[in-house]
Design a protein around this motif. Structure first.
Motif, short mmCIF file in Angstrom:
data_model
loop_
_atom_site.label_atom_id
_atom_site.label_comp_id
_atom_site.label_asym_id
_atom_site.label_seq_id
_atom_site.Cartn_x
_atom_site.Cartn_y
_atom_site.Cartn_z
N ALA A 139 0.80 -1.22 0.00
CA ALA A 139 0.00 0.00 0.00
C ALA A 139 0.84 1.28 0.00
CB ALA A 139 -0.94 0.00 1.20
N SER A 140 1.93 1.32 0.75
CA SER A 140 2.70 2.55 0.86
C SER A 140 3.36 2.92 -0.47
CB SER A 140 3.77 2.43 1.95
OG SER A 140 4.69 1.40 1.65
N GLY A 141 3.82 1.93 -1.22
CA GLY A 141 4.41 2.20 -2.52
C GLY A 141 3.40 2.76 -3.50
N ARG A 142 2.17 2.25 -3.42
CA ARG A 142 1.11 2.75 -4.30
C ARG A 142 0.78 4.20 -3.98
NH1 ARG A 142 -1.77 -1.25 -3.74
NH2 ARG A 142 -3.06 -0.61 -1.99
N ARG A 143 0.72 4.53 -2.70
CA ARG A 143 0.42 5.92 -2.30
C ARG A 143 1.53 6.86 -2.74
NH1 ARG A 143 -1.38 3.24 2.48
NH2 ARG A 143 0.62 3.67 3.49
N ALA A 144 2.78 6.42 -2.64
CA ALA A 144 3.91 7.27 -3.05
C ALA A 144 3.86 7.55 -4.54
CB ALA A 144 5.23 6.60 -2.67
N MET A 145 3.51 6.54 -5.34
CA MET A 145 3.43 6.74 -6.78
C MET A 145 2.29 7.68 -7.14
SD MET A 145 4.60 6.21 -9.80
CE MET A 145 5.61 4.74 -10.00
N GLN A 146 1.17 7.56 -6.45
CA GLN A 146 0.04 8.46 -6.72
C GLN A 146 0.39 9.91 -6.38
OE1 GLN A 146 -2.92 6.51 -4.33
NE2 GLN A 146 -3.57 5.14 -5.97
N ALA A 147 1.07 10.11 -5.26
CA ALA A 147 1.48 11.46 -4.88
C ALA A 147 2.48 12.02 -5.89
CB ALA A 147 2.09 11.45 -3.48
N PHE A 148 3.38 11.17 -6.35
CA PHE A 148 4.36 11.59 -7.35
C PHE A 148 3.66 12.03 -8.63
CE2 PHE A 148 6.80 10.43 -11.15
CZ PHE A 148 7.92 11.23 -10.98
N MET A 149 2.66 11.30 -9.06
CA MET A 149 1.96 11.63 -10.29
C MET A 149 1.20 12.97 -10.16
SD MET A 149 2.53 9.80 -12.85
CE MET A 149 3.40 8.27 -13.17
N ARG A 150 0.69 13.26 -9.00
CA ARG A 150 0.03 14.55 -8.82
C ARG A 150 1.02 15.69 -8.99
NH1 ARG A 150 -2.80 11.64 -4.77
NH2 ARG A 150 -1.37 12.36 -3.13
N GLU A 151 2.26 15.45 -8.59
CA GLU A 151 3.30 16.47 -8.74
C GLU A 151 3.83 16.51 -10.18
OE1 GLU A 151 7.74 17.57 -6.97
OE2 GLU A 151 6.65 15.82 -6.21
N ALA A 152 4.03 15.33 -10.78
CA ALA A 152 4.60 15.26 -12.12
C ALA A 152 3.62 15.69 -13.19
CB ALA A 152 5.08 13.84 -12.41
N LEU A 153 2.32 15.48 -12.94
CA LEU A 153 1.30 15.81 -13.93
C LEU A 153 0.25 16.75 -13.33
CD1 LEU A 153 0.69 12.23 -15.44
CD2 LEU A 153 2.19 14.04 -16.33
N PRO A 154 0.66 17.96 -12.94
CA PRO A 154 -0.29 18.88 -12.29
C PRO A 154 -1.41 19.34 -13.21
CG PRO A 154 1.75 20.02 -12.82
CD PRO A 154 2.00 18.57 -13.08
N GLU A 155 -1.18 19.34 -14.51
CA GLU A 155 -2.18 19.82 -15.46
C GLU A 155 -3.07 18.70 -16.00
OE1 GLU A 155 -2.67 22.97 -15.99
OE2 GLU A 155 -0.97 23.54 -14.73
N ALA A 156 -2.70 17.47 -15.74
CA ALA A 156 -3.47 16.34 -16.30
C ALA A 156 -4.71 16.07 -15.45
CB ALA A 156 -2.59 15.09 -16.35
N SER A 157 -5.67 15.41 -16.06
CA SER A 157 -6.89 15.04 -15.34
C SER A 157 -6.61 13.84 -14.44
CB SER A 157 -7.99 14.67 -16.34
OG SER A 157 -7.61 13.49 -17.06
N PRO A 158 -7.42 13.61 -13.41
CA PRO A 158 -7.24 12.43 -12.55
C PRO A 158 -7.21 11.11 -13.33
CG PRO A 158 -8.69 13.99 -11.48
CD PRO A 158 -8.45 14.52 -12.86
#
Length: 216
Positions: A139-158
């Protein structure tokens, strides 16, 4: 008829003293040796105890069955890999795409370094694949990747972020497994990781766009 109860994959107890910790360490080291030389099909508590130089009774004080030993090896591997990759993803001192490139290199190197044990653990996966402990360990690895994607793709849709997360995770897992099945040199690993990282970075660069508005 009541459903059959699955064998526990949890350790019976945690070592409290240095001597007990040494015993558990010896059992786990022996388990790795048995797993890599004998394979998952011939992996037994008796063989592990013999390799560790301890009695089966001493082994059972900490591990109730072979599934518990295998799950401990797998959860240790998950924990170490997750800590490594999460540390890279959460290092906000570096730009996201630089972190992604480092992630790919670290993951592919780890897959190759642990190929023998990981392959045997994959064969034993049915013993613990659906256990609650198995799901919680990832679970922790999945949460880290999701947080990273919010930072890496701030303009993209969910949905675009979710798609990017799934694409990268799935590609890493499948390519890493296939690539590590053959012994590789450091140069080969680095070159392959560079190619994968280039592909991922190019994809994220095009995915980082605001959601399109529907024409009226």
């Amino acid at each position: 008829m009541a459903p059959a109860r699955k064998a526990s994959i949890a350790a019976r107890k945690q070592p409290q003293q240095a001597r007990s910790a040494d015993l558990v360490s010896a059992i786990l080291q022996a388990a790795v040796q048995v797993l890599t030389t004998e394979g998952a099909q011939r992996f037994t508590t008796a063989r592990v105890a013999e390799k560790a130089g301890v009695s089966v009774g001493s082994l059972y004080q900490y591990f109730p069955n072979k599934a518990a030993i295998l799950f401990r090896l797998q959860s240790d591997e998950w924990r170490q890999t997750t800590a490594l990759l999460t540390g890279i993803l959460e290092d906000t001192s570096r730009p996201p795409l630089v972190r992604l490139r480092a992630l790919v290199h670290a993951f592919l190197q780890s897959e190759c370094d642990e190929a023998a044990v990981r392959g045997a653990l994959d064969d034993a996966a049915p013993l613990y694949r659906d256990a609650p402990e198995s799901k919680a360990a990832q679970a922790s690895g999945r949460r880290a990747m999701q947080a990273f994607m919010r930072e890496a793709l701030p303009e993209a849709s969910p949905p675009e972020r979710a798609r990017a997360t799934d694409l990268i995770k799935t590609t890493l897992a499948q390519v890493g497994k296939h690539f590590s099945e053959t012994p590789r040199s450091r140069a080969e690993i680095s070159a392959y990781a560079d190619a994968m990282a280039d592909m991922f970075c190019a994809y994220l660069s095009t995915a980082n766009k605001p959601p399109r508005r529907k024409a009226r």
